[in-house]
Design a protein around this motif. Structure first.
Motif, PDB file in Angstrom:
ATOM      1  N   GLY A   1      26.332  33.002  -5.460  1.00 15.49           N
ATOM      2  CA  GLY A   1      25.862  31.752  -4.867  1.00 15.49           C
ATOM      3  C   GLY A   1      24.555  31.891  -4.103  1.00 15.49           C
ATOM      4  N   LYS A   2      23.665  32.758  -4.601  1.00 18.20           N
ATOM      5  CA  LYS A   2      22.412  33.006  -3.879  1.00 18.20           C
ATOM      6  C   LYS A   2      21.202  32.784  -4.781  1.00 18.20           C
ATOM      7  N   ILE A   3      20.134  32.335  -4.161  1.00 14.96           N
ATOM      8  CA  ILE A   3      18.834  32.284  -4.806  1.00 14.96           C
ATOM      9  C   ILE A   3      17.951  33.250  -4.039  1.00 14.96           C
ATOM     10  N   ILE A   4      17.379  34.193  -4.766  1.00 20.32           N
ATOM     11  CA  ILE A   4      16.518  35.198  -4.139  1.00 20.32           C
ATOM     12  C   ILE A   4      15.091  34.946  -4.595  1.00 20.32           C
ATOM     13  N   ASN A   5      14.194  34.763  -3.639  1.00 17.65           N
ATOM     14  CA  ASN A   5      12.785  34.640  -3.966  1.00 17.65           C
ATOM     15  C   ASN A   5      12.257  36.064  -4.071  1.00 17.65           C
ATOM     16  N   ASN A   6      12.040  36.538  -5.288  1.00 17.83           N
ATOM     17  CA  ASN A   6      11.597  37.913  -5.519  1.00 17.83           C
ATOM     18  C   ASN A   6      10.172  38.138  -5.021  1.00 17.83           C
ATOM     19  N   THR A   7       9.411  37.064  -4.857  1.00 18.81           N
ATOM     20  CA  THR A   7       8.032  37.168  -4.383  1.00 18.81           C
ATOM     21  C   THR A   7       7.984  37.391  -2.874  1.00 18.81           C
ATOM     22  N   THR A   8       8.851  36.689  -2.140  1.00 21.76           N
ATOM     23  CA  THR A   8       8.840  36.779  -0.673  1.00 21.76           C
ATOM     24  C   THR A   8      10.007  37.593  -0.117  1.00 21.76           C
ATOM     25  N   ASN A   9      10.941  37.983  -0.983  1.00 22.38           N
ATOM     26  CA  ASN A   9      12.161  38.695  -0.589  1.00 22.38           C
ATOM     27  C   ASN A   9      13.073  37.878   0.318  1.00 22.38           C
ATOM     28  N   LYS A  10      12.941  36.563   0.278  1.00 23.98           N
ATOM     29  CA  LYS A  10      13.820  35.700   1.075  1.00 23.98           C
ATOM     30  C   LYS A  10      14.998  35.277   0.209  1.00 23.98           C
ATOM     31  N   SER A  11      16.167  35.185   0.840  1.00 23.20           N
ATOM     32  CA  SER A  11      17.393  34.833   0.140  1.00 23.20           C
ATOM     33  C   SER A  11      17.963  33.532   0.702  1.00 23.20           C
ATOM     34  N   TYR A  12      18.531  32.724  -0.171  1.00 23.42           N
ATOM     35  CA  TYR A  12      19.125  31.432   0.208  1.00 23.42           C
ATOM     36  C   TYR A  12      20.501  31.309  -0.433  1.00 23.42           C
ATOM     37  N   GLU A  13      21.363  30.545   0.202  1.00 25.20           N
ATOM     38  CA  GLU A  13      22.654  30.226  -0.397  1.00 25.20           C
ATOM     39  C   GLU A  13      22.600  28.795  -0.900  1.00 25.20           C
ATOM     40  N   PHE A  14      22.898  28.623  -2.201  1.00 29.14           N
ATOM     41  CA  PHE A  14      22.901  27.263  -2.742  1.00 29.14           C
ATOM     42  C   PHE A  14      24.274  26.636  -2.591  1.00 29.14           C
ATOM     43  N   ILE A  15      24.293  25.314  -2.651  1.00 28.86           N
ATOM     44  CA  ILE A  15      25.551  24.576  -2.529  1.00 28.86           C
ATOM     45  C   ILE A  15      26.410  24.932  -3.744  1.00 28.86           C
ATOM     46  N   PRO A  16      27.650  25.375  -3.524  1.00 20.79           N
ATOM     47  CA  PRO A  16      28.498  25.821  -4.631  1.00 20.79           C
ATOM     48  C   PRO A  16      28.684  24.746  -5.709  1.00 20.79           C
ATOM     49  N   ILE A  17      28.730  25.225  -6.937  1.00 15.62           N
ATOM     50  CA  ILE A  17      28.960  24.349  -8.085  1.00 15.62           C
ATOM     51  C   ILE A  17      30.460  24.352  -8.361  1.00 15.62           C
ATOM     52  N   PRO A  18      31.056  23.161  -8.533  1.00 19.70           N
ATOM     53  CA  PRO A  18      32.492  23.119  -8.850  1.00 19.70           C
ATOM     54  C   PRO A  18      32.813  23.947 -10.106  1.00 19.70           C
ATOM     55  N   GLU A  19      33.988  24.540 -10.111  1.00 21.63           N
ATOM     56  CA  GLU A  19      34.382  25.454 -11.184  1.00 21.63           C
ATOM     57  C   GLU A  19      34.270  24.820 -12.569  1.00 21.63           C
ATOM     58  N   PHE A  20      34.719  23.564 -12.699  1.00 23.49           N
ATOM     59  CA  PHE A  20      34.642  22.904 -14.004  1.00 23.49           C
ATOM     60  C   PHE A  20      33.188  22.768 -14.460  1.00 23.49           C
ATOM     61  N   MET A  21      32.290  22.443 -13.524  1.00 19.10           N
ATOM     62  CA  MET A  21      30.875  22.300 -13.872  1.00 19.10           C
ATOM     63  C   MET A  21      30.297  23.656 -14.297  1.00 19.10           C
ATOM     64  N   GLN A  22      30.760  24.734 -13.677  1.00 21.67           N
ATOM     65  CA  GLN A  22      30.325  26.072 -14.080  1.00 21.67           C
ATOM     66  C   GLN A  22      30.756  26.359 -15.520  1.00 21.67           C
ATOM     67  N   GLU A  23      31.963  25.912 -15.862  1.00 21.08           N
ATOM     68  CA  GLU A  23      32.451  26.093 -17.234  1.00 21.08           C
ATOM     69  C   GLU A  23      31.564  25.347 -18.224  1.00 21.08           C
ATOM     70  N   LEU A  24      31.153  24.122 -17.854  1.00 22.53           N
ATOM     71  CA  LEU A  24      30.289  23.345 -18.739  1.00 22.53           C
ATOM     72  C   LEU A  24      28.977  24.076 -18.993  1.00 22.53           C
ATOM     73  N   ILE A  25      28.394  24.645 -17.944  1.00 29.26           N
ATOM     74  CA  ILE A  25      27.141  25.389 -18.088  1.00 29.26           C
ATOM     75  C   ILE A  25      27.350  26.624 -18.968  1.00 29.26           C
ATOM     76  N   SER A  26      28.428  27.348 -18.740  1.00 28.16           N
ATOM     77  CA  SER A  26      28.638  28.609 -19.466  1.00 28.16           C
ATOM     78  C   SER A  26      28.808  28.397 -20.968  1.00 28.16           C
ATOM     79  N   VAL A  27      29.316  27.240 -21.386  1.00 30.44           N
ATOM     80  CA  VAL A  27      29.492  26.988 -22.821  1.00 30.44           C
ATOM     81  C   VAL A  27      28.377  26.129 -23.407  1.00 30.44           C
ATOM     82  N   GLY A  28      27.434  25.692 -22.577  1.00 31.24           N
ATOM     83  CA  GLY A  28      26.295  24.933 -23.088  1.00 31.24           C
ATOM     84  C   GLY A  28      26.449  23.431 -23.059  1.00 31.24           C
TER      85      GLY A  28
END
Length: 170
Positions: free
Chosen positions: A125-152
């Motif tokens: 649940g993190k976004i890492i800015n590789n340019t600045t080395n700053k890390s952020y936590e994104f708002i969690p994605i519901p499990e079902f929505m994650q499934e939709l992304i994983s299968v396209g």
């Protein structure tokens, strides 16, 4: 580890679906056709500059406007790996997941600058800015929505469910 890494393109707040893909190009819903014109009204050269795997980082209310599914289809077909913004229009949010386009809500999105390289760590649940080395936590994605992304997207999800159901009957 489930990570999306790419170069950032910045856009402002209230980017509506007509900016993502202009209505004049909706004579076709073919993804390849739409991809040629993605974000053209915001930056006429954007379709030529965009590389497969790049990430859009925008301001609040990304995807406002009409409910057309063409907007996330165009982004995904053009090679956009993900969109990060503080908030998304509700219908765009749902359409993006239905089409299999990963989107992430991040209140601090505008801290990420154009041409930065970021990594989106879905497992943690993190976004890492590789340019600045700053890390952020994104708002969690519901499990079902994650499934939709994983299968396209929703159609692929439904196909998988039908296969499972048919296999259980055998």
């Amino acid at each position: 580890m489930n990570v999306i890494t790419g170069k950032v393109w910045n856009f402002g707040a209230n980017i509506d679906t007509d900016i993502i893909i202009a209505a004049r190009y909706l004579n076709s819903s073919e993804p390849e056709h739409l991809a040629k014109y993605v974000m053209e009204d915001a930056d006429p050269d954007f379709p030529k500059k965009l590389q497969k795997g790049d990430i859009i980082v925008a301001g609040e209310n990304f995807g406002c406007g009409s409910s057309r599914e063409h907007a996330p289809i165009a982004l995904k077909a053009a090679g956009v790996a993900a969109v990060v913004a503080p908030s998304f229009a509700r219908i765009f949010y749902r359409n993006a997941f239905n089409m299999g386009l990963p989107i992430f809500e991040l209140p601090e999105a505008l801290e990420i600058k154009e041409n930065d390289e970021i990594s989106i760590d879905l497992d943690n649940g993190k976004i890492i800015n590789n340019t600045t080395n700053k890390s952020y936590e994104f708002i969690p994605i519901p499990e079902f929505m994650q499934e939709l992304i994983s299968v396209g997207g929703l159609i692929n999800y439904a196909k998988e469910e039908i296969k499972k159901e048919n296999n259980e009957k055998l």
